[in-house]
Design a protein around this motif. Structure first.
Motif, PDB file in Angstrom:
ATOM      1  N   UNK A  37       4.965   4.187   0.484  1.00  0.00           N
ATOM      2  CA  UNK A  37       5.950   3.105   0.382  1.00  0.00           C
ATOM      3  C   UNK A  37       5.366   1.787   0.889  1.00  0.00           C
ATOM      4  N   UNK A  38       4.646   1.826   2.010  1.00  0.00           N
ATOM      5  CA  UNK A  38       4.008   0.621   2.534  1.00  0.00           C
ATOM      6  C   UNK A  38       2.983   0.061   1.561  1.00  0.00           C
ATOM      7  N   UNK A  39       2.198   0.943   0.968  1.00  0.00           N
ATOM      8  CA  UNK A  39       1.197   0.517  -0.009  1.00  0.00           C
ATOM      9  C   UNK A  39       1.890  -0.105  -1.225  1.00  0.00           C
ATOM     10  N   UNK A  40       3.018   0.472  -1.644  1.00  0.00           N
ATOM     11  CA  UNK A  40       3.747  -0.041  -2.809  1.00  0.00           C
ATOM     12  C   UNK A  40       4.310  -1.433  -2.535  1.00  0.00           C
ATOM     13  N   UNK A  41       4.838  -1.663  -1.335  1.00  0.00           N
ATOM     14  CA  UNK A  41       5.382  -2.979  -0.982  1.00  0.00           C
ATOM     15  C   UNK A  41       4.272  -4.037  -1.022  1.00  0.00           C
ATOM     16  N   UNK A  42       3.120  -3.717  -0.429  1.00  0.00           N
ATOM     17  CA  UNK A  42       1.996  -4.660  -0.477  1.00  0.00           C
ATOM     18  C   UNK A  42       1.533  -4.878  -1.918  1.00  0.00           C
ATOM     19  N   UNK A  43       1.585  -3.816  -2.722  1.00  0.00           N
ATOM     20  CA  UNK A  43       1.193  -3.922  -4.129  1.00  0.00           C
ATOM     21  C   UNK A  43       2.079  -4.888  -4.896  1.00  0.00           C
ATOM     22  N   UNK A  44       3.381  -4.842  -4.650  1.00  0.00           N
ATOM     23  CA  UNK A  44       4.308  -5.760  -5.312  1.00  0.00           C
ATOM     24  C   UNK A  44       3.991  -7.196  -4.921  1.00  0.00           C
ATOM     25  N   UNK A  45       3.700  -7.408  -3.651  1.00  0.00           N
ATOM     26  CA  UNK A  45       3.387  -8.750  -3.161  1.00  0.00           C
ATOM     27  C   UNK A  45       2.114  -9.309  -3.816  1.00  0.00           C
ATOM     28  N   UNK A  46       1.095  -8.465  -3.965  1.00  0.00           N
ATOM     29  CA  UNK A  46      -0.171  -8.928  -4.540  1.00  0.00           C
ATOM     30  C   UNK A  46      -0.141  -9.041  -6.056  1.00  0.00           C
ATOM     31  N   UNK A  47       0.496  -8.107  -6.734  1.00  0.00           N
ATOM     32  CA  UNK A  47       0.410  -8.038  -8.204  1.00  0.00           C
ATOM     33  C   UNK A  47       0.868  -9.316  -8.887  1.00  0.00           C
ATOM     34  N   UNK A  48       1.799 -10.048  -8.291  1.00  0.00           N
ATOM     35  CA  UNK A  48       2.265 -11.301  -8.902  1.00  0.00           C
ATOM     36  C   UNK A  48       1.172 -12.372  -8.885  1.00  0.00           C
ATOM     37  N   UNK A  49       0.166 -12.204  -8.049  1.00  0.00           N
ATOM     38  CA  UNK A  49      -0.941 -13.147  -7.977  1.00  0.00           C
ATOM     39  C   UNK A  49      -2.079 -12.798  -8.941  1.00  0.00           C
ATOM     40  N   UNK A  50      -2.113 -11.545  -9.420  1.00  0.00           N
ATOM     41  CA  UNK A  50      -3.181 -11.102 -10.313  1.00  0.00           C
ATOM     42  C   UNK A  50      -3.084 -11.811 -11.663  1.00  0.00           C
ATOM     43  N   UNK A  51      -4.216 -11.911 -12.333  1.00  0.00           N
ATOM     44  CA  UNK A  51      -4.220 -12.455 -13.692  1.00  0.00           C
ATOM     45  C   UNK A  51      -3.378 -11.557 -14.594  1.00  0.00           C
ATOM     46  N   UNK A  52      -3.467 -10.242 -14.362  1.00  0.00           N
ATOM     47  CA  UNK A  52      -2.699  -9.283 -15.148  1.00  0.00           C
ATOM     48  C   UNK A  52      -2.611  -7.979 -14.373  1.00  0.00           C
ATOM     49  N   UNK A  53      -1.465  -7.314 -14.448  1.00  0.00           N
ATOM     50  CA  UNK A  53      -1.293  -5.988 -13.858  1.00  0.00           C
ATOM     51  C   UNK A  53      -0.359  -5.200 -14.777  1.00  0.00           C
TER      52      UNK A  53
END
Length: 128
Positions: A37-53
């Motif tokens: 769950x912690x990894x998923x929360x951080x993933x949501x925060x970062x993915x919006x910054x990626x060129x594509x996910x």
């Protein structure tokens, strides 16, 4: 409760069939789910910054991603604890589906100082 955790991981992790090892205690299963769950929360925060996910993004603790707008991630992209990615490069970093960047790995196709830009890096499907 265990069944609902396994269903959650199946649904959001895109695993066709996910079951915890039967030897794990209930406490261990809850600990693993908490980490997920912690990894998923951080993933949501970062993915919006990626060129594509394209799918689930899991990010461990202490991960550093510099220039995330040069990073493309396929389905089920995982960056484990302490890894560092410096994505600044001509073609960026392109990761296929089911890619895991191991704990404390470093990926740097260019120098930190904006000189000598590298071409980039492509990581194929199912790579670790």
């Amino acid at each position: 409760m265990t069944l609902s955790i396994e269903q959650f991981i199946e649904r959001f992790g895109k695993h066709q069939s996910f079951e915890f090892d039967e030897k794990l205690s209930r406490r261990d299963k809850l600990s693993l789910f908490s980490q997920f769950a912690g990894w998923a929360v951080r993933g949501v925060r970062y993915r919006v910054q990626f060129k594509q996910a394209n799918g689930l993004v899991l990010i461990g603790s202490g991960v550093k991603i510099r220039y995330p707008h040069h990073l493309r991630a396929g389905k089920n992209f995982i960056i484990e604890d302490g890894a560092e990615i410096m994505a600044l490069s001509i073609e960026g970093i392109n990761c296929g589906d089911n890619v895991t960047i191991g704990a404390y790995s470093s990926i740097m196709p260019s120098s930190y100082y904006g000189r000598n830009l590298g071409t980039g890096l492509t990581i194929g499907n199912n790579s670790n």
